[in-house]
Scaffold this active site. Structure first.
Site, short mmCIF file in Angstrom:
data_model
loop_
_atom_site.label_atom_id
_atom_site.label_comp_id
_atom_site.label_asym_id
_atom_site.label_seq_id
_atom_site.Cartn_x
_atom_site.Cartn_y
_atom_site.Cartn_z
N GLU A 510 20.88 27.54 -14.37
CA GLU A 510 21.90 28.40 -13.79
C GLU A 510 22.62 29.23 -14.86
O GLU A 510 23.85 29.37 -14.85
CB GLU A 510 22.89 27.58 -12.97
N GLU A 603 17.02 21.99 -7.96
CA GLU A 603 18.19 21.27 -7.45
C GLU A 603 18.32 21.55 -5.97
O GLU A 603 18.18 22.70 -5.54
CB GLU A 603 19.50 21.72 -8.13
#
Length: 912
Positions: A510, A603
């Site tokens: 991220e 995720e």
């Protein structure tokens, strides 16, 4: 490409030494490579928060006046702040420690003249450290607390409310024998948090800033052979440096390695194969040898290969041998030796849910004129890994559905201090759930964790960075990224590329560069190219929660890794209007854009709950963002255990299962998270630890454990009921009952009366009886599969709590000062049934050959120190962690008391 990989073990036996110094001459004569743990006998000092620390800083840092607990987990990372540097920082002296991992010689760092810190007392041999604390490594200075419980603390809930911040010093005396003169002596550190700098005998040797890296430095020029040497290590852990609990101090193992000047380089082996099958494996072994002498050397390298048994011991006769031609290696240079052989009928390495994770060992010998200079022992497994855009992941030609979890590095109440048995227990419980894969979030793991994954048959996504140049917190590792990204990344790959468990390299999570278009893609390309240069046999991935298929960043991810985007972020009706990243389900969009690339869910879920806490009313959706009084209790800061609730950017497990089932080309995914961890306690940042775990931080199963088990182990007969059935304040009130089962239908009974039989529909993963009116008694569910009885479970309203039960996970442990027994304390009624809402205060003690090192109950709001000798049970359960005393065999008696109850005891044997 097919390949097999190996796990370097450059040493043999770990010896913990009780003396306050370490005498390397205690090694066996005739052994050329000697690697010993130097974990015992350290002295430790940490400056108090009010004290002025020393001036020996790595580099200047920007101001950090941001409240981390108010930054959303998926907030956009921001640009780094430029700081005007000072002349007296030590960075220029530390940067050369990474030169071996900078490929371009012209970019390597030259050490300046001088010896900073020489006049500082802590680094000097004559300094009296007798008043310092005596510690053994691995060591986490923060885990004992106390917790910060005030509002706006210096360390908030995001970093675990524990005193991780500050500067600490470690000192140890080393006695190096005169017989070792002429050897190269290295200090090897598996992990120190953070900005570690090393002095020996008052001279600055080097260091490494990244707190998750494993590294080594050469002590040889600074040693006094035949005498006592003083080692001093400074670590500096800033506040506002992490989004989760980072731990503090030298939290992994530390080693001293002695080798002849001609030896196998650090992490200097790599094996590739051109073909792998059950009939044969063609093996290509690379061995990099260092010649640290002042003359050219004619060097011979040979390797013998053996099988390993399940315990990791050499088994049987030599299977194959490799011998390289004599190679002339120049003085103070490296030589690369390449050998090739074929292993017939190899025993392949598989993830445990397919077959056996078979392993081998290669023993490499380095000789000059027939005299052995070095012996290097290497473990490996033979397997083929293939990612396919339609089929997903194939291991040795067999499709594997990735049933994974993300794991942070802490070990709960033990903190970041690595312990082999504690890590093994975590993996064992995940295996019981059906999990077969771990994503190392978001940093390099302890080397022993990968050894466990190899041995136990887990798949691993090995990840290195949570941030690149753009920051998520003011003082995170973006500060060092520009000068250390190459060294850190190459070091990780060289250390880990030989583990058969590692199937992917993830070089970013991220990252803020998702938002910077071509500039961010340029950074990704640099990192991707480094990975391919070090290891052309594996693919890469990036975990992307924002980047879209039409952006330039994803092209540098060999396997598309999506965080939450696959199932959609804030797209369902219940989530619409919530602030943050919003996207429709992206699996199909990425699949269309990259039809030749596999996709994984790096995720997913981010569901949250508190074990045994059921809150009413129960939402009728299958996924719902937690809110005060809708899944969350604003007074107790607990989250409902009905397992329907998630953070704003997440989803329930039910939604994730449906998304993966609808998109079968996806190779699988990794739930956030397998275990609760310290820090990041969304949505209640007054707490100490997360609510994300499928297993709570003490190791007790949440109801979600059984939801995953029902999907990940479909052939295991199981059924699970929730909630518990102790509701004296809900008589006559609607109390929904949910069922998780690996069957396909179930019938529910309350006090013998059927409440109906229900069948799972398409894309449904739980059965719901949402109109049950509570009455005390017995709740029973009978599950069916294909019309046949499959599994059964009963819950009963318990009587009052009257006794305690103690259960040890292992009744016998090793008397090595490291082995652990995990003792569960249950609060039970007169029939021995756990009382599911019991919260009695428990007091505990231990006698004999062990000690209590920590206690926990899985309650994220409990601010009692983990080392305290009392703790409340949380919904009927508490955990004690018992450690053996080194070289003191005998019995360990654990005693627990509670007011109004008879003392309960259990005996554990500690054996040599």
């Amino acid at each position: 490409m097919t390949f097999f990989t190996i796990n370097p073990k450059s040493g043999f036996l770990m010896l913990a030494v009780l003396l306050c110094f370490f005498d390397v001459h205690a090694q066996r004569k005739g052994v050329d490579r000697q690697r010993e743990a130097i974990n015992t006998g350290w002295k430790f000092y940490k400056y108090d928060q009010q004290q002025q620390t020393d001036h020996l800083i790595y580099d200047d840092r920007p101001a950090a006046d941001v409240d981390l607990d108010k930054i959303a987990a998926d907030a956009k990372p921001t640009e780094a702040i430029k700081v005007q540097g000072q002349k007296d920082v030590l960075k220029a002296f530390i940067l050369p420690s990474g030169n071996d991992f900078i490929k371009d010689p012209s970019k390597r760092y030259k050490r300046p003249a001088g010896n900073p810190g020489a006049d500082f007392p802590f680094v000097q041999k004559g300094f009296d450290d007798s008043a310092w604390e005596s510690v053994n490594l691995p060591h986490d200075w923060a885990i004992a607390g106390p917790f910060y419980t005030e509002n706006n603390p210096i360390i908030g809930g995001g970093m675990g409310r524990l005193p991780v911040q500050g500067v600490g010093w470690y000192r140890k005396k080393l006695r190096i024998s005169s017989y070792d003169r002429g050897k190269n002596v290295y200090l090897e550190v598996d992990g120190a948090m953070s900005y570690a700098m090393v002095w020996l005998n008052g001279k600055l040797v080097g260091g490494w800033p990244y707190g998750y890296a494993s590294w080594r430095i050469d002590l040889t020029p600074y040693l006094i052979f035949g005498s006592e040497n003083q080692l001093a290590i400074r670590v500096d852990n800033p506040a506002s440096s992490s989004r989760w609990y980072p731990g503090a101090g030298i939290y992994r193992n530390v080693w001293l390695t002695k080798v002849n000047p001609v030896h196998v380089a650090n992490w200097g082996t790599f094996v590739k194969t051109s073909e792998v099958s059950s009939k044969r494996a063609k093996l290509n072994l690379e061995v990099r040898v260092k010649n640290n002498t002042r003359s050219n050397q004619a060097i011979e390298v040979s390797t013998a290969i053996y099988r390993l048994d399940t315990a990791g011991n050499k088994k049987g006769n030599v299977i194959s041998t490799l011998k390289s031609p004599l190679l002339n290696v120049k003085a103070n240079a490296d030589g690369l030796f390449v050998g090739e052989t074929v292993i017939n009928n190899p025993k392949l390495w598989y993830p445990y849910d397919l077959n056996t994770p078979n392993r081998y060992v290669a023993i490499t010998s380095v000789k000059i004129a027939g005299k052995e200079m070095d012996t290097y022992q290497t473990e490996f497994g033979i397997r083929e890994v293939k990612f396919d855009a339609q089929e997903g992941l194939l291991i040795n030609g067999m499709r594997v559905n990735i049933k994974g979890v993300n794991q942070h590095a802490d070990l709960g109440s033990l903190g970041m201090a690595f312990n082999y048995r504690a890590a093994e227990r975590q993996l064992q419980m995940l295996k019981e759930m059906g999990c077969n894969a771990i994503r190392m979030a978001h940093n390099p793991p302890a080397p022993e964790l990968l050894e466990l994954a190899d041995k136990m048959g887990f798949l691993v996504v090995d990840e290195i960075y949570d941030s690149w140049e753009r920051k998520k917190t003011p003082l995170d590792f973006h500060l060092i990224f520009p000068e250390w990204y190459e060294q850190d990344l190459r070091a990780l790959i060289r250390r880990d590329k030989n583990h058969p468990s590692v199937i992917l390299w993830s070089y970013g999570n991220e990252v803020g560069e998702q938002y910077t278009d071509a500039d961010g893609a340029a950074v990704a390309k640099k990192l991707h190219d480094i990975v391919k240069d070090e290891d052309p046999t594996r693919l890469t991935t990036l975990a992307m929660n924002y980047a879209k298929p039409n952006m330039p960043l994803p092209q540098y991810s060999d396997v598309i890794g999506l965080n939450y985007q696959g199932e959609g972020i804030r797209d369902a009706d219940a989530y619409k209007g919530l602030k943050g990243i919003t996207t429709t389900p992206m699996f199909p969009v990425f699949h269309e854009k990259f039809p030749d690339r596999a996709i994984i869910s790096t995720e997913n879920a981010a569901a949250i709950s508190s074990r045994g806490e059921y809150l009413f009313p129960v939402n009728g959706n299958s996924s719902f963002p937690v809110k005060d009084n809708l899944g969350g209790n604003p007074l107790t800061h607990q989250v409902s255990a009905y397992e329907l609730y998630s953070v704003d950017f997440g989803a329930s497990a039910d939604k994730v299962f449906a998304s993966l089932e609808r998109n079968k080309y996806v190779a699988g995914g990794f739930a956030w998270t397998g275990w609760d961890y310290l820090g990041e306690p969304t949505p209640y940042y007054s707490s100490r630890s997360s609510y994300f775990g499928i297993i709570d931080m003490a190791g007790f199963k949440k109801d979600r454990f059984y939801l995953y088990q029902s999907q990940w182990l479909p052939e295991k007969p199981m059924v699970h009921l929730l909630p518990h059935w102790n509701w004296s304040d809900r008589v006559g009130k609607v109390t929904p009952v949910h069922v998780f089962t690996s069957g396909d239908e179930a019938e529910l009974f309350l006090n013998g009366k059927s409440l109906g039989r229900k069948k799972l529909g398409p894309f449904e993963y739980r059965l719901r009886w949402d109109e049950v009116v509570y009455e005390p008694g017995t709740l029973t569910v009978q599950a069916y599969k294909n019309g046949e009885e499959w599994a059964k479970e009963t819950l009963s309203t318990t009587k009052a709590a009257v006794a305690l039960q103690l259960i040890a996970d292992r009744g016998t442990i090793q008397a090595d000062g490291k082995d652990l027994s995990f003792v569960t304390v249950k609060v039970v009624d007169e029939q021995g049934i756990t009382v599911p809402d019991a919260k009695q205060l428990l007091k505990f003690s231990v006698e004999g050959a062990g000690e209590i090192v920590a206690a926990d109950n899985g309650d994220a709001t409990d601010m009692n120190s983990f080392t305290a000798k009392e703790r409340k049970a949380f919904n009927g359960l508490c955990l004690l962690i018992i450690r053996s005393k080194k070289d003191i065999p005998g019995t360990i008696k654990v005693n627990v008391t509670a007011e109004g109850m008879k003392e309960a005891s259990i005996v554990i044997e500690s054996k040599k």
